[in-house]
Design an enzyme around this catalytic site. Sequence first.
Site, short mmCIF file in Angstrom:
data_model
loop_
_atom_site.label_atom_id
_atom_site.label_comp_id
_atom_site.label_asym_id
_atom_site.label_seq_id
_atom_site.Cartn_x
_atom_site.Cartn_y
_atom_site.Cartn_z
N TYR A 155 0.83 -1.20 0.00
CA TYR A 155 0.00 0.00 0.00
C TYR A 155 0.87 1.26 0.00
O TYR A 155 0.46 2.31 -0.45
CB TYR A 155 -0.95 -0.02 1.20
CG TYR A 155 -2.15 0.88 1.03
CD1 TYR A 155 -2.99 0.74 -0.08
CD2 TYR A 155 -2.47 1.85 1.97
CE1 TYR A 155 -4.09 1.56 -0.24
CE2 TYR A 155 -3.57 2.67 1.81
CZ TYR A 155 -4.38 2.52 0.71
OH TYR A 155 -5.49 3.33 0.56
N LYS A 162 -3.69 8.27 3.46
CA LYS A 162 -4.99 7.97 4.08
C LYS A 162 -4.99 8.32 5.58
O LYS A 162 -6.02 8.71 6.13
CB LYS A 162 -5.35 6.50 3.89
CG LYS A 162 -5.63 6.11 2.44
CD LYS A 162 -6.87 6.81 1.89
CE LYS A 162 -7.25 6.25 0.52
NZ LYS A 162 -8.43 6.93 -0.06
#
Length: 254
Positions: A155, A162
Site C-alpha cells: 500500500y 490515508k
Amino acid sequence: MFSLAGKKALVLGVANEDSIAFGCAKAFRDQGADLAITYQNDKAEKHVRPLAEKLGTDILLPLDVREDGQYGQLFDRIRQIWGHIDICLHSIAFCPREDLHGRVVDCSRNGFITAMDISVYSFIRMVRRAEPLMRHGGSCMTVSFFGAEKVVENYNIMGPAKAALESVTRYMAAELGPKGISVNALSPGPLKTRAASGISRFDELMNEAAERAPTHHLASIEDIGAYAAFLASREAENVTGGVHYIDGGYHIVG
C-alpha cells in the site's frame, strides 16, 4: 426506515459502475436524493455521463481537483440550481505509479505532494466550498482504508496519505459540528476498483482479506453505499468524526 427524499447530494469520484462513488451515488438516489456528479476530464466524461443519466442526475460537470477554478464553477452551478447542498461524498485518490510502487522512504517529493494534494487536500477543498451551502447542516464523507493505521503490504505511500485524510476528517468534524455538519470517513476493505488496480499484487490482498475477515466476505459497493446513505440521513446527524469500517471485520483481526 430512513429517507433522503428532498436532499441534494454531490458525489466526486465516479469512474465506472464498479467504483465506490457509484455505489454511494446509487444508494443516495435510491433513497430519494437528487444528485450532482463530476467527471475528471473529457476522456472520463464518456464513461461517467451514461451512468449519470442512468441515475437521473440533475448536475453533471467536470472537476479536476487540482484546478481551483473548476471547484468554483461546480459550486456556483449547485448554488444556482439547488440553492443549497446536504450531502457531499469524496472518493478520489491518486499517486504517481513509480512512487506508489516504491518504498515510502524512497517516495519523491513530487509524488508525496501529488498524493497528498489529490487524495487529501481535495477533500478539504470540497468541504470548504460546501460549508456555505449547508446552512441547515449536512453530511460530508470521504473514503479511507485500513492501511491508514496499520502497515498493509504494497500500500506504500497511500498509507500515510490515508492517515492524513482520516486526521483532517476528525479536525473538520470538530470545526463544523456546531453548524450541524458531520464529517466522516468510510473505510471499506479491499475492493476491485480502477483505483485499487494500480496497487501491486492487489488480488492477493483481496484474497487474504476475505480469508481473514470474520465474515469471510469482502465488502461490496452496495454495502458501502448503504452505510453512506445512512450517515447522510437525519437519523445519523449526531454521528461525526468517525472512521467507519465496512470490511466484514477485517480490521479487528491481528
